[in-house]
Motif scaffolding. Structure first.
Motif, PDB file in Angstrom:
ATOM      1  N   ARG A  88       5.222   6.371 -37.922  1.00 40.65           N
ATOM      2  CA  ARG A  88       4.676   7.633 -37.446  1.00 40.65           C
ATOM      3  C   ARG A  88       4.441   7.522 -35.939  1.00 40.65           C
ATOM      4  NH1 ARG A  88       6.123   8.222 -42.069  1.00 40.65           N
ATOM      5  NH2 ARG A  88       5.271   9.745 -43.527  1.00 40.65           N
ATOM      6  N   THR A  89       4.854   8.531 -35.211  1.00 40.02           N
ATOM      7  CA  THR A  89       4.726   8.493 -33.759  1.00 40.02           C
ATOM      8  C   THR A  89       3.681   9.499 -33.288  1.00 40.02           C
ATOM      9  OG1 THR A  89       6.503  10.109 -33.458  1.00 40.02           O
ATOM     10  CG2 THR A  89       7.119   7.780 -33.460  1.00 40.02           C
ATOM     11  N   ARG A  90       3.146   9.211 -32.113  1.00 40.44           N
ATOM     12  CA  ARG A  90       2.215  10.139 -31.450  1.00 40.44           C
ATOM     13  C   ARG A  90       2.439  10.025 -29.949  1.00 40.44           C
ATOM     14  NH1 ARG A  90      -2.966  10.103 -29.136  1.00 40.44           N
ATOM     15  NH2 ARG A  90      -4.090  12.090 -29.427  1.00 40.44           N
ATOM     16  N   ARG A  91       2.865  11.120 -29.363  1.00 41.83           N
ATOM     17  CA  ARG A  91       3.121  11.175 -27.917  1.00 41.83           C
ATOM     18  C   ARG A  91       4.083  10.067 -27.487  1.00 41.83           C
ATOM     19  NH1 ARG A  91      -3.079  12.389 -25.718  1.00 41.83           N
ATOM     20  NH2 ARG A  91      -3.309  14.413 -26.782  1.00 41.83           N
ATOM     21  N   GLY A  92       5.085   9.834 -28.291  1.00 43.71           N
ATOM     22  CA  GLY A  92       6.111   8.849 -27.964  1.00 43.71           C
ATOM     23  C   GLY A  92       5.761   7.422 -28.325  1.00 43.71           C
ATOM     24  N   ASN A  93       4.571   7.187 -28.857  1.00 39.77           N
ATOM     25  CA  ASN A  93       4.146   5.833 -29.230  1.00 39.77           C
ATOM     26  C   ASN A  93       4.285   5.642 -30.743  1.00 39.77           C
ATOM     27  OD1 ASN A  93       3.245   5.082 -26.545  1.00 39.77           O
ATOM     28  ND2 ASN A  93       1.551   6.503 -26.878  1.00 39.77           N
ATOM     29  N   VAL A  94       4.782   4.478 -31.121  1.00 39.82           N
ATOM     30  CA  VAL A  94       5.014   4.183 -32.537  1.00 39.82           C
ATOM     31  C   VAL A  94       3.754   3.583 -33.155  1.00 39.82           C
ATOM     32  CG1 VAL A  94       6.409   2.882 -34.183  1.00 39.82           C
ATOM     33  CG2 VAL A  94       7.468   3.810 -32.111  1.00 39.82           C
ATOM     34  N   GLY A  95       3.467   4.012 -34.353  1.00 36.72           N
ATOM     35  CA  GLY A  95       2.327   3.462 -35.074  1.00 36.72           C
ATOM     36  C   GLY A  95       2.426   3.810 -36.543  1.00 36.72           C
ATOM     37  N   PHE A  96       1.298   4.033 -37.170  1.00 37.32           N
ATOM     38  CA  PHE A  96       1.268   4.395 -38.585  1.00 37.32           C
ATOM     39  C   PHE A  96       0.077   5.311 -38.816  1.00 37.32           C
ATOM     40  CE2 PHE A  96      -1.309   0.640 -38.014  1.00 37.32           C
ATOM     41  CZ  PHE A  96      -2.429   0.870 -38.786  1.00 37.32           C
ATOM     42  N   PRO A 142      -2.229   2.970 -33.534  1.00 37.64           N
ATOM     43  CA  PRO A 142      -1.131   2.226 -32.891  1.00 37.64           C
ATOM     44  C   PRO A 142      -0.751   1.006 -33.719  1.00 37.64           C
ATOM     45  CG  PRO A 142      -2.872   2.730 -31.310  1.00 37.64           C
ATOM     46  CD  PRO A 142      -3.417   3.056 -32.664  1.00 37.64           C
ATOM     47  N   GLN A 143       0.495   0.611 -33.615  1.00 32.83           N
ATOM     48  CA  GLN A 143       1.004  -0.492 -34.414  1.00 32.83           C
ATOM     49  C   GLN A 143       0.216  -1.783 -34.183  1.00 32.83           C
ATOM     50  OE1 GLN A 143       3.488   0.129 -36.689  1.00 32.83           O
ATOM     51  NE2 GLN A 143       2.994  -1.897 -37.486  1.00 32.83           N
ATOM     52  N   ASP A 144      -0.269  -1.995 -32.966  1.00 37.14           N
ATOM     53  CA  ASP A 144      -1.006  -3.228 -32.638  1.00 37.14           C
ATOM     54  C   ASP A 144      -2.353  -3.317 -33.340  1.00 37.14           C
ATOM     55  OD1 ASP A 144       1.083  -3.961 -31.015  1.00 37.14           O
ATOM     56  OD2 ASP A 144       0.124  -3.322 -29.151  1.00 37.14           O
ATOM     57  N   TYR A 145      -2.792  -2.209 -33.955  1.00 38.67           N
ATOM     58  CA  TYR A 145      -4.102  -2.201 -34.607  1.00 38.67           C
ATOM     59  C   TYR A 145      -3.964  -2.087 -36.126  1.00 38.67           C
ATOM     60  CZ  TYR A 145      -6.147  -1.640 -29.994  1.00 38.67           C
ATOM     61  OH  TYR A 145      -6.531  -1.835 -28.687  1.00 38.67           O
ATOM     62  N   ARG A 146      -2.889  -2.629 -36.634  1.00 38.70           N
ATOM     63  CA  ARG A 146      -2.692  -2.561 -38.079  1.00 38.70           C
ATOM     64  C   ARG A 146      -3.746  -3.385 -38.816  1.00 38.70           C
ATOM     65  NH1 ARG A 146       2.550  -2.851 -42.002  1.00 38.70           N
ATOM     66  NH2 ARG A 146       1.541  -3.786 -43.795  1.00 38.70           N
ATOM     67  N   LEU A 198      -7.341  14.455 -42.395  1.00 41.62           N
ATOM     68  CA  LEU A 198      -8.538  14.742 -41.616  1.00 41.62           C
ATOM     69  C   LEU A 198      -8.239  15.480 -40.324  1.00 41.62           C
ATOM     70  CD1 LEU A 198     -10.782  11.577 -42.053  1.00 41.62           C
ATOM     71  CD2 LEU A 198     -10.452  13.573 -43.548  1.00 41.62           C
ATOM     72  N   ASP A 199      -9.265  16.206 -39.867  1.00 43.76           N
ATOM     73  CA  ASP A 199      -9.184  16.912 -38.594  1.00 43.76           C
ATOM     74  C   ASP A 199      -9.477  15.940 -37.455  1.00 43.76           C
ATOM     75  OD1 ASP A 199     -11.966  16.553 -38.572  1.00 43.76           O
ATOM     76  OD2 ASP A 199     -12.334  18.561 -39.385  1.00 43.76           O
ATOM     77  N   ASP A 200      -9.614  16.472 -36.243  1.00 46.17           N
ATOM     78  CA  ASP A 200      -9.770  15.603 -35.071  1.00 46.17           C
ATOM     79  C   ASP A 200     -11.218  15.333 -34.699  1.00 46.17           C
ATOM     80  OD1 ASP A 200     -10.422  18.115 -34.252  1.00 46.17           O
ATOM     81  OD2 ASP A 200      -8.966  18.233 -32.605  1.00 46.17           O
ATOM     82  N   THR A 201     -12.108  15.392 -35.683  1.00 41.42           N
ATOM     83  CA  THR A 201     -13.500  15.028 -35.432  1.00 41.42           C
ATOM     84  C   THR A 201     -13.562  13.581 -34.950  1.00 41.42           C
ATOM     85  OG1 THR A 201     -14.270  16.542 -37.161  1.00 41.42           O
ATOM     86  CG2 THR A 201     -15.778  14.780 -36.458  1.00 41.42           C
ATOM     87  N   PRO A 202     -14.191  13.320 -33.778  1.00 47.21           N
ATOM     88  CA  PRO A 202     -14.239  11.941 -33.246  1.00 47.21           C
ATOM     89  C   PRO A 202     -14.959  11.001 -34.211  1.00 47.21           C
ATOM     90  CG  PRO A 202     -14.896  13.541 -31.571  1.00 47.21           C
ATOM     91  CD  PRO A 202     -14.845  14.283 -32.871  1.00 47.21           C
ATOM     92  N   ILE A 203     -14.502   9.760 -34.247  1.00 52.90           N
ATOM     93  CA  ILE A 203     -15.149   8.744 -35.071  1.00 52.90           C
ATOM     94  C   ILE A 203     -15.451   7.528 -34.197  1.00 52.90           C
ATOM     95  CG2 ILE A 203     -13.893   9.530 -37.118  1.00 52.90           C
ATOM     96  CD1 ILE A 203     -12.209   6.995 -36.916  1.00 52.90           C
ATOM     97  N   PRO A 204     -16.366   6.667 -34.623  1.00 52.63           N
ATOM     98  CA  PRO A 204     -16.684   5.473 -33.831  1.00 52.63           C
ATOM     99  C   PRO A 204     -15.448   4.625 -33.556  1.00 52.63           C
ATOM    100  CG  PRO A 204     -18.294   5.771 -35.594  1.00 52.63           C
ATOM    101  CD  PRO A 204     -17.210   6.769 -35.834  1.00 52.63           C
ATOM    102  N   GLY A 205     -15.300   4.196 -32.318  1.00 50.77           N
ATOM    103  CA  GLY A 205     -14.175   3.346 -31.953  1.00 50.77           C
ATOM    104  C   GLY A 205     -12.909   4.104 -31.602  1.00 50.77           C
ATOM    105  N   GLY A 206     -12.849   5.389 -31.956  1.00 52.94           N
ATOM    106  CA  GLY A 206     -11.707   6.214 -31.582  1.00 52.94           C
ATOM    107  C   GLY A 206     -10.484   6.093 -32.464  1.00 52.94           C
ATOM    108  N   LEU A 207     -10.497   5.172 -33.429  1.00 50.51           N
ATOM    109  CA  LEU A 207      -9.359   5.001 -34.333  1.00 50.51           C
ATOM    110  C   LEU A 207      -9.843   5.057 -35.778  1.00 50.51           C
ATOM    111  CD1 LEU A 207      -7.371   2.066 -32.640  1.00 50.51           C
ATOM    112  CD2 LEU A 207      -6.783   4.500 -32.631  1.00 50.51           C
ATOM    113  N   PRO A 208      -9.056   5.691 -36.638  1.00 51.08           N
ATOM    114  CA  PRO A 208      -7.795   6.406 -36.416  1.00 51.08           C
ATOM    115  C   PRO A 208      -8.011   7.720 -35.662  1.00 51.08           C
ATOM    116  CG  PRO A 208      -8.090   5.799 -38.730  1.00 51.08           C
ATOM    117  CD  PRO A 208      -9.414   5.640 -38.074  1.00 51.08           C
ATOM    118  N   ILE A 209      -6.913   8.287 -35.152  1.00 52.11           N
ATOM    119  CA  ILE A 209      -6.950   9.558 -34.447  1.00 52.11           C
ATOM    120  C   ILE A 209      -6.544  10.648 -35.425  1.00 52.11           C
ATOM    121  CG2 ILE A 209      -6.036  10.893 -32.513  1.00 52.11           C
ATOM    122  CD1 ILE A 209      -5.448   8.231 -31.111  1.00 52.11           C
ATOM    123  N   GLY A 210      -7.502  11.478 -35.807  1.00 52.33           N
ATOM    124  CA  GLY A 210      -7.242  12.528 -36.776  1.00 52.33           C
ATOM    125  C   GLY A 210      -6.542  13.728 -36.153  1.00 52.33           C
TER     126      GLY A 210
END
Length: 243
Positions: free
Chosen positions: A87-95, A117-121, A185-197
């Protein structure tokens, strides 16, 4: 001396006619797609803007409920995270991170919490995302997806999922499903910023008008070229004119 028309060959007429039919057909198809996409966007927007309901449980899947605003309560089973790959977001690959939300009766609702992001699997790289205790989360209802012909098979052993198969995911979790839907989920902020809803595509690109204009323009160009070509003087006419 006025120029005489060149008589078109039968093969050229047939070729031009078939090409024109194809171009006009493609243009009309894009017009149909334009209105279908417009209706789909309006439906998704309307569903997402309605007052949220609790995720339906003990119910039959209703396709008309897709993208309905909804919420769920429960406790995340963080040790049962599922990774929706590629799954991509703004050109960045992740899941996208799908976590079972356990209900009081032990059954689960699957929750797509958003993009990572993939680095935070690995969960230890994002400890703030491992929320403990009761939560209430909101987003939109999504229908289970079917495997696209180009997608790999889901691999529960390697925890690599390429489409959302709620039954298979629940089986892998070792729990029963409370709902045939999953909650994105919607884009309600969560602690740490990840995942991005907020990854649900309520707004869809609708470029079909441009595509229709392109096909119709090509059809018009073909007509103009056909007419101009056959208004040229024939070789015999040119010889007569020179004589």
């Amino acid at each position: 001396m006025p120029l005489l028309k060149t008589r078109p060959s039968l093969a050229m007429k047939i070729s031009a006619g078939l090409s024109l039919i194809i171009l006009l057909g493609l243009g009309s198809w894009q017009v149909d797609r334009l209105f279908l996409k417009k209706d789909l966007i309006e439906m998704r927007q309307a569903q997402a803007q309605m007052p949220p309901i609790a995720v339906p449980t003990d119910t039959v899947l209703d396709p008309d409920m897709a993208f309905r605003a909804a919420y769920a309560e429960g406790r995340y089973l963080n040790d049962q995270e599922k990774y929706l790959m590629a799954r991509t977001r703004r050109g960045n690959v992740g899941f996208q991170l799908i976590t079972p939300l356990e209900q009081e009766d032990g059954r689960i609702i699957l929750v797509n919490r958003g993009w990572v992001p993939q680095d935070y699997r690995e969960p230890e790289t994002r400890p703030d995302s491992l929320i403990e205790g009761p939560v209430r989360v909101s987003g939109v209802l999504r229908l289970p997806s079917e495997k696209h012909w180009a997608q790999p098979e889901n691999d529960a052993i390697r925890n690599q999922w390429f489409y959302v198969d709620v039954n298979h995911m629940a089986e892998d979790t070792g729990a029963d499903l409370a709902s045939p839907y999953y909650l994105e989920l919607d884009d309600t902020p969560i602690p740490g910023g990840l995942p991005i809803g907020g990854q649900a595509k309520v707004e869809l690109p609708n470029n079909h008008l441009e595509y229709a204009i392109t096909w119709y323009s090509l059809a018009l160009t073909l007509i103009v070229m056909f007419v101009l070509y056959h208004r040229r003087p024939s070789s015999d006419d040119e010889k007569d004119a020179q004589a």
